[in-house]
Design an enzyme around this catalytic site. Structure first.
Site, PDB file in Angstrom:
ATOM      1  N   LYS A 100     -27.418   1.785  18.923  1.00 21.29           N
ATOM      2  CA  LYS A 100     -27.831  -0.150  18.813  1.00 21.29           C
ATOM      3  C   LYS A 100     -28.363   0.255  20.059  1.00 21.29           C
ATOM      4  CE  LYS A 100     -23.923  -1.259  16.996  1.00 21.29           C
ATOM      5  NZ  LYS A 100     -22.451  -1.220  16.366  1.00 21.29           N
ATOM      6  N   GLN A 112     -17.259  -3.748  19.452  1.00 25.28           N
ATOM      7  CA  GLN A 112     -17.416  -2.228  19.116  1.00 25.28           C
ATOM      8  C   GLN A 112     -16.010  -2.085  18.400  1.00 25.28           C
ATOM      9  OE1 GLN A 112     -20.583  -0.335  17.532  1.00 25.28           O
ATOM     10  NE2 GLN A 112     -18.941   0.564  16.241  1.00 25.28           N
ATOM     11  N   ASP A 127     -22.916  -9.982  14.156  1.00 28.81           N
ATOM     12  CA  ASP A 127     -22.435  -8.927  13.025  1.00 28.81           C
ATOM     13  C   ASP A 127     -21.962 -10.064  11.623  1.00 28.81           C
ATOM     14  OD1 ASP A 127     -22.160  -6.431  13.657  1.00 28.81           O
ATOM     15  OD2 ASP A 127     -20.044  -6.333  14.400  1.00 28.81           O
TER      16      ASP A 127
END
Ligand code: NAP
Length: 286
Positions: free
Chosen positions: A52, A96, A119
């Site tokens: 990322k 995460q 997300d």
């Protein structure tokens, strides 16, 4: 021979478009920023987070990685997310997953401000996706799968789509996006009967079950487009999908490989969602 839908080229194109949008924002004095919260020492998570950071650098997005120790408490993590919600220089927040076992992911996800939920996992975004509302941040993996589908089939209306797997992060939003594209959608899961037969009738088959090479040529028709979301290890420890690529590829119209397929598009869509969050924040200020 099937057409191979490669993630590399499509992701590069997607990131190039993101980079142009980032430049336009910079001209208005806004630097898009993605904050990634990493708790503990999970080796796979560390690799994903490094990916990322690299994608952000390529697109001109600022990445802020908050590394928290394995011993972090639920309250400390909640406080971190709340502080990021308030921070006006941060446009996207990603926690995460998986979290260490003593932490509960759902309350953390629900604390992320929906306008920073790049997300697409908060209940507000889930609701917007199922309403087919363009304000939603589409979850990165299903959104990436849609881009891969459109690259080989620009008009999806009326196609019979079968989604294998009904998880909240892949299967369910995937079905919503296919429905919004006017597909006729069937969802399958571990209790589905006559699975191979249902799949064989699909124009589009999306496999997201987490079972190495489960989908064999008995599951596909010759005109099918097969999207393989799975990320598994085979008996030799090699990365592979949910689809048995070697037997299925010669039997279908188009297919995504693993590695080099959906995973790369998932990463690119995260960049797209982050720039969208920054653009939205800019509009709010204007
Ligand atoms: P998950 O939460 O474990 O869900 C798996 C789903 O598959 C469940 O709905 C389950 O049914 C269904 N299933 C399991 N075995 C089945 C079987 N034999 N027949 C039919 N359905 C079956 O998994 P997930 O998070 O959606 O992930 C799925 C796969 O995608 C994993 O390999 C994961 O690593 C991968 N993934 C890849 C990306 C990427 O960027 N490429 C992103 C996310 C996930 P029940 O609901 O009945 O239990």
């Amino acid at each position: 021979m099937a057409q191979i839908i490669r993630g590399k080229e499509l992701a590069a194109l997607c990131k190039q478009q993101v980079a142009e949008r980032v430049k336009a924002l910079e001209e208005r004095g806004v630097k898009p920023c993605l904050a990634v919260v990493l708790v503990g020492e999970n080796p796979a998570s560390k690799v994903y987070v490094a990916g990322k950071e690299k994608d952000c650098a390529e697109c001109g997005i600022l990445s802020r990685v908050l590394r928290m120790p394995e011993t972090t408490t639920q309250e400390e993590l909640l406080d971190t997310v709340k502080a990021l919600n308030k921070d006006e220089t941060v446009h996207g927040i990603l926690v995460q997953l998986p979290l260490p076992e003593h932490l509960s992911a759902q309350p953390i996800i629900e604390t992320i401000a929906p306008e920073k939920d790049v997300d697409g996992f908060t209940p507000i975004n889930t609701g917007l996706v199922s309403l087919g509302d363009a304000r939603a941040f589409y979850p990165c993996t299903p959104s990436g799968c849609m881009k891969m589908l459109y690259s080989v089939c620009p008009d999806l209306a009326g196609k019979r789509a079968v989604v294998l797997g009904r998880s909240n992060i892949v299967g369910k939003p995937m079905a919503s996006l296919l429905l919004a594209a006017d597909c006729t959608v069937t969802m399958c899961h571990s209790k589905t009967k006559d699975l191979a037969q249902i799949c064989r009738n699909a124009d589009i088959l999306v496999a997201a079950i987490g079972k190495a090479k489960f989908v064999t040529k008995e599951f596909v028709g010759k005109d099918a487009i097969v999207i393989d979301v799975g990320m598994n290890r085979d008996e030799n420890g090699k990365l592979c999908g949910d689809v048995d690529f070697d037997s299925v590829e010669p039997a279908v119209y188009a297919i995504t490989p693993v590695p080099g397929g959906v995973g790369l598009m998932t990463r690119a869509v995260l960049m797209e969602n982050t720039v969208k969050a920054a653009e939205n924040a800019c509009k709010t200020l204007a």
